[in-house]
Design a protein around this motif. Structure first.
Motif, short mmCIF file in Angstrom:
data_model
loop_
_atom_site.label_atom_id
_atom_site.label_comp_id
_atom_site.label_asym_id
_atom_site.label_seq_id
_atom_site.Cartn_x
_atom_site.Cartn_y
_atom_site.Cartn_z
N ASP A 32 0.72 -1.56 0.22
CA ASP A 32 -0.25 -0.17 0.25
C ASP A 32 1.28 1.29 -0.08
O ASP A 32 0.43 2.41 -1.00
CB ASP A 32 -1.18 -0.04 1.47
CG ASP A 32 -2.18 -1.16 0.77
OD1 ASP A 32 -2.36 -0.88 -0.09
OD2 ASP A 32 -2.77 -1.08 2.38
N LEU A 33 1.86 1.40 0.99
CA LEU A 33 2.73 2.73 0.68
C LEU A 33 2.91 2.75 -0.81
O LEU A 33 3.67 3.53 -0.63
CB LEU A 33 4.08 2.02 2.13
CG LEU A 33 3.39 2.50 3.31
CD1 LEU A 33 5.16 2.00 4.08
CD2 LEU A 33 3.14 3.72 3.46
N LEU A 74 12.58 3.69 10.23
CA LEU A 74 13.50 2.88 9.23
C LEU A 74 12.82 3.13 7.92
O LEU A 74 13.45 2.95 6.96
CB LEU A 74 13.38 1.28 9.73
CG LEU A 74 14.26 1.02 10.74
CD1 LEU A 74 13.74 0.00 11.33
CD2 LEU A 74 15.32 1.16 10.30
N LEU A 75 11.63 3.08 7.60
CA LEU A 75 10.96 3.83 6.63
C LEU A 75 10.51 4.74 6.02
O LEU A 75 11.12 5.44 4.72
CB LEU A 75 9.06 3.52 6.79
CG LEU A 75 8.93 1.37 6.81
CD1 LEU A 75 7.26 1.55 7.29
CD2 LEU A 75 9.59 1.07 5.64
N ALA A 76 11.15 5.80 6.20
CA ALA A 76 11.11 7.46 6.57
C ALA A 76 11.85 7.60 4.84
O ALA A 76 11.77 8.71 4.39
CB ALA A 76 10.89 8.28 7.58
N PRO A 77 13.25 7.36 5.33
CA PRO A 77 13.85 7.75 4.34
C PRO A 77 13.98 6.92 2.91
O PRO A 77 14.34 7.88 2.12
CB PRO A 77 15.58 6.79 4.69
CG PRO A 77 15.69 6.41 6.34
CD PRO A 77 14.41 6.84 6.31
N ASP A 81 8.38 12.87 1.33
CA ASP A 81 7.76 13.52 3.02
C ASP A 81 6.08 13.36 3.17
O ASP A 81 6.20 13.50 4.01
CB ASP A 81 8.40 15.52 2.55
CG ASP A 81 9.81 15.21 2.82
OD1 ASP A 81 10.11 14.61 2.74
OD2 ASP A 81 10.54 16.55 2.16
N ASP A 82 5.60 13.63 2.29
CA ASP A 82 4.06 13.76 2.96
C ASP A 82 3.56 12.75 2.63
O ASP A 82 2.19 12.50 3.85
CB ASP A 82 3.59 14.68 0.90
CG ASP A 82 3.65 12.91 0.11
OD1 ASP A 82 4.07 12.74 -0.33
OD2 ASP A 82 2.28 13.15 -0.59
N VAL A 83 4.07 11.49 2.94
CA VAL A 83 3.67 9.65 3.47
C VAL A 83 4.26 10.16 4.28
O VAL A 83 3.76 9.68 5.47
CB VAL A 83 4.47 9.11 2.26
CG1 VAL A 83 4.10 8.15 2.33
CG2 VAL A 83 3.45 9.27 0.65
N VAL A 88 3.27 7.40 11.57
CA VAL A 88 2.87 6.49 12.35
C VAL A 88 1.54 6.06 13.26
O VAL A 88 1.15 5.33 13.80
CB VAL A 88 3.76 7.32 13.87
CG1 VAL A 88 3.23 6.24 15.16
CG2 VAL A 88 5.69 7.05 14.26
N GLU A 89 0.92 7.45 12.76
CA GLU A 89 -0.37 7.42 13.05
C GLU A 89 -0.73 6.39 11.56
O GLU A 89 -2.24 5.93 12.03
CB GLU A 89 -0.94 9.31 12.82
CG GLU A 89 -0.63 9.72 13.78
CD GLU A 89 0.62 10.25 13.96
OE1 GLU A 89 1.60 10.42 12.35
OE2 GLU A 89 1.15 10.77 15.15
#
Length: 236
Positions: A32-33, A74-77, A81-83, A88-89
């Protein structure tokens, strides 16, 4: 040998079978991401120690016993940015809806343990909201004296803080509480709190990794009544 007056359960991999629940959820969430991009989903999976081809977590994956915030970091990099904003929410919201597969029939086991006069709690590195949602969906939330998540305000495992919070809330001496879990985080927290440590094998960590940290290793929590009986009689 100290008597057992209370039991703290980890949630994922202990009350609920880890692979049957979270491997399925992780594969769907990562795709989904990635908006259906299989190669991108695989890259996100590698970032958190999950193989999207085999749909299995690596035993050394930092998210197995980590908090939602640690998984998001860990996923953020790898995400725009908008994702990342609100990730976390989003993880907590999606996790709360994840169908849980009970490691054993929980209602019957909890009723038996409470019938022995034991105080019961859950200490999880999941957020408290999703944890309560999972326990309520299984119909067992009322079977626990305390449900403590990583965001409840007592810290997160492997710190001993949330375990000691359970002991304080129930008025039990830590030495008379057993911590039941499937990861080194659970057992390290239990050891730090001065509790009896019992490992179960319904998570992704093999027995040889848990044996050195545990006072006992059981196939699943369904073996707890027999273990309690053997402990009381001096057999273990």
């Amino acid at each position: 040998m100290a008597r057992i007056d209370g039991i703290i359960f980890d949630k994922d991999g202990t009350l609920f079978d880890f692979h049957a629940t979270w491997s399925v959820w992780a594969d769907r969430f990562l795709h989904d991401l990635a908006e259906g991009d299989a190669a991108f989903a695989a890259r996100l999976g590698r970032a958190v120690g999950f193989d999207t081809t085999t749909k299995v977590f690596d035993p050394d994956s930092p998210v197995i016993a980590g908090t939602p915030g640690e998984g998001a970091a860990l996923l953020a990099p790898h995400l725009p940015d908008d994702v990342v904003e609100g990730l976390v929410e989003r993880m907590n919201r999606e996790a709360a809806r994840a169908p849980q597969v009970e490691a054993v029939p929980l209602a019957a086991l909890l009723a038996e343990l409470r019938g022995r006069g034991l105080r019961l709690g859950v200490v999880t590195n999941d957020a408290e909201g999703p944890a309560r949602a999972h326990l309520e969906a299984a119909g067992v939330a009322d079977g626990f004296d305390a449900i403590i998540g990583s965001d409840t305000g007592h810290g997160a495992k492997p710190d001993r803080g949330p375990l000691l919070a359970f002991a304080e809330q129930t008025g039990l001496a830590p030495a008379h509480v057993a911590m039941i879990g499937d990861s080194p985080y659970d057992l390290s927290a239990g050891r730090g709190a001065g509790m009896v440590c019992v490992a179960v094998l319904t998570g992704p960590i093999p027995a040889d990794r848990l044996n050195p940290l545990a006072d006992a290793v059981l196939p699943d929590i369904g073996h707890l009544p027999r273990w309690l009986d053997d402990r009381k009689s001096g057999k273990v």
